[in-house]
Write a protein that holds these residues in place. Structure first.
Motif, PDB file in Angstrom:
ATOM      1  N   PRO A 120       0.787  -1.230   0.000  1.00 30.21           N
ATOM      2  CA  PRO A 120       0.000   0.000   0.000  1.00 30.21           C
ATOM      3  C   PRO A 120       0.821   1.284   0.000  1.00 30.21           C
ATOM      4  O   PRO A 120       0.286   2.358  -0.213  1.00 30.21           O
ATOM      5  CB  PRO A 120      -0.805  -0.112   1.289  1.00 30.21           C
ATOM      6  CG  PRO A 120       0.110  -0.858   2.198  1.00 30.21           C
ATOM      7  CD  PRO A 120       0.805  -1.861   1.315  1.00 30.21           C
ATOM      8  N   GLY A 121       2.100   1.175   0.246  1.00 28.20           N
ATOM      9  CA  GLY A 121       2.936   2.369   0.325  1.00 28.20           C
ATOM     10  C   GLY A 121       3.007   2.925   1.738  1.00 28.20           C
ATOM     11  O   GLY A 121       2.341   2.435   2.651  1.00 28.20           O
ATOM     12  N   PRO A 122       3.818   3.965   1.923  1.00 25.20           N
ATOM     13  CA  PRO A 122       4.043   4.496   3.273  1.00 25.20           C
ATOM     14  C   PRO A 122       2.846   5.250   3.852  1.00 25.20           C
ATOM     15  O   PRO A 122       2.746   5.389   5.064  1.00 25.20           O
ATOM     16  CB  PRO A 122       5.248   5.414   3.106  1.00 25.20           C
ATOM     17  CG  PRO A 122       5.272   5.771   1.664  1.00 25.20           C
ATOM     18  CD  PRO A 122       4.675   4.604   0.939  1.00 25.20           C
ATOM     19  N   TRP A 123       1.949   5.738   3.017  1.00 23.47           N
ATOM     20  CA  TRP A 123       0.773   6.452   3.510  1.00 23.47           C
ATOM     21  C   TRP A 123      -0.383   5.475   3.638  1.00 23.47           C
ATOM     22  O   TRP A 123      -1.337   5.482   2.869  1.00 23.47           O
ATOM     23  CB  TRP A 123       0.411   7.603   2.598  1.00 23.47           C
ATOM     24  CG  TRP A 123       1.453   8.681   2.583  1.00 23.47           C
ATOM     25  CD1 TRP A 123       2.511   8.827   3.446  1.00 23.47           C
ATOM     26  CD2 TRP A 123       1.554   9.751   1.664  1.00 23.47           C
ATOM     27  NE1 TRP A 123       3.246   9.923   3.118  1.00 23.47           N
ATOM     28  CE2 TRP A 123       2.683  10.524   2.019  1.00 23.47           C
ATOM     29  CE3 TRP A 123       0.812  10.145   0.562  1.00 23.47           C
ATOM     30  CZ2 TRP A 123       3.071  11.646   1.330  1.00 23.47           C
ATOM     31  CZ3 TRP A 123       1.199  11.277  -0.124  1.00 23.47           C
ATOM     32  CH2 TRP A 123       2.307  12.018   0.256  1.00 23.47           C
ATOM     33  N   SER A 124      -0.282   4.595   4.617  1.00 24.37           N
ATOM     34  CA  SER A 124      -1.276   3.549   4.818  1.00 24.37           C
ATOM     35  C   SER A 124      -1.290   3.140   6.279  1.00 24.37           C
ATOM     36  O   SER A 124      -0.336   3.379   7.017  1.00 24.37           O
ATOM     37  CB  SER A 124      -0.921   2.326   3.963  1.00 24.37           C
ATOM     38  OG  SER A 124       0.295   1.750   4.414  1.00 24.37           O
ATOM     39  N   LEU A 125      -2.376   2.500   6.676  1.00 24.13           N
ATOM     40  CA  LEU A 125      -2.440   1.969   8.035  1.00 24.13           C
ATOM     41  C   LEU A 125      -1.475   0.805   8.221  1.00 24.13           C
ATOM     42  O   LEU A 125      -0.937   0.624   9.312  1.00 24.13           O
ATOM     43  CB  LEU A 125      -3.869   1.559   8.387  1.00 24.13           C
ATOM     44  CG  LEU A 125      -4.849   2.720   8.603  1.00 24.13           C
ATOM     45  CD1 LEU A 125      -6.246   2.190   8.899  1.00 24.13           C
ATOM     46  CD2 LEU A 125      -4.371   3.634   9.721  1.00 24.13           C
ATOM     47  N   ASP A 126      -1.256   0.031   7.164  1.00 30.27           N
ATOM     48  CA  ASP A 126      -0.267  -1.050   7.264  1.00 30.27           C
ATOM     49  C   ASP A 126       1.088  -0.477   7.683  1.00 30.27           C
ATOM     50  O   ASP A 126       1.736  -1.000   8.602  1.00 30.27           O
ATOM     51  CB  ASP A 126      -0.111  -1.780   5.928  1.00 30.27           C
ATOM     52  CG  ASP A 126      -1.242  -2.764   5.644  1.00 30.27           C
ATOM     53  OD1 ASP A 126      -2.019  -3.077   6.552  1.00 30.27           O
ATOM     54  OD2 ASP A 126      -1.317  -3.220   4.485  1.00 30.27           O
TER      55      ASP A 126
END
Length: 178
Positions: A120-126
């Motif tokens: 998901p990339g760095p701008w994600s809840l993961d």
């Protein structure tokens, strides 16, 4: 790349939300659950109203997962499975959407596969929760296979129903009703 992944996730999720609520609620020009259920039954998915609920909820859960970037391989698998079923059902009309073909579900499923491979990339809840989906190829393959395996159940049921219809349909009638 971070902005690109965020945009891909959010835009795909918005399209999936619209797709699901057309079926479930009749929003965005959709037919709603009862009318869509009748279409599902023509396609061989019985009972139609229940299958609409399953498909719509899977799309909504997949959309929420992808939009938030939370448990991304699982959300991708949900979308891949649901869109595989939709693509098979509409493939009798060819590929392009203008003829009712499988272009749209193919694209949604393909985009979900891409997100399963990239993450998901760095701008994600993961990312915020420290969930790492690397190496990406392993999670991409796993999400794709899980989605395809999940699609096998409704597709096998549909195939059986369509076979039964063929044996009882009058000569020249299309058993899928398409």
């Amino acid at each position: 790349m971070s902005v690109g992944l965020l945009l891909l996730r959010v835009l795909l999720a918005a399209l999936l939300f619209g797709h699901a609520t057309q079926k479930l609620r009749g929003w965005f020009g959709g037919s709603g659950r009862a009318a869509t259920g009748a279409i599902f039954e023509q396609w061989g998915f019985l009972p139609g109203a229940r299958m609409v609920l399953v498909a719509g909820l899977a799309e909504l859960l997949g959309a929420a997962s992808l939009a938030a970037g939370l448990l991304t391989p699982g959300g991708s698998a949900l979308v891949v499975g649901t869109m595989t079923v939709a693509a098979v059902a509409t493939s009798v009309n060819g590929f392009w959407a203008q003829r009712g073909g499988c272009e749209v579900p193919f694209w949604y499923g393909a985009a979900a596969v891409v997100l399963a491979f990239t993450g998901p990339g760095p701008w994600s809840l993961d990312a915020a929760l420290g969930l790492r989906w690397s190496p990406g190829y392993a999670w991409g393959i796993a999400a794709s296979l899980l989605g395809l395996l999940a699609s096998a159940v409704p597709l096998a049921s549909r195939a059986r129903i369509l076979r039964e219809r063929r044996t009882t349909a009058p000569q020249g009638e299309d058993p899928a009703g398409v």
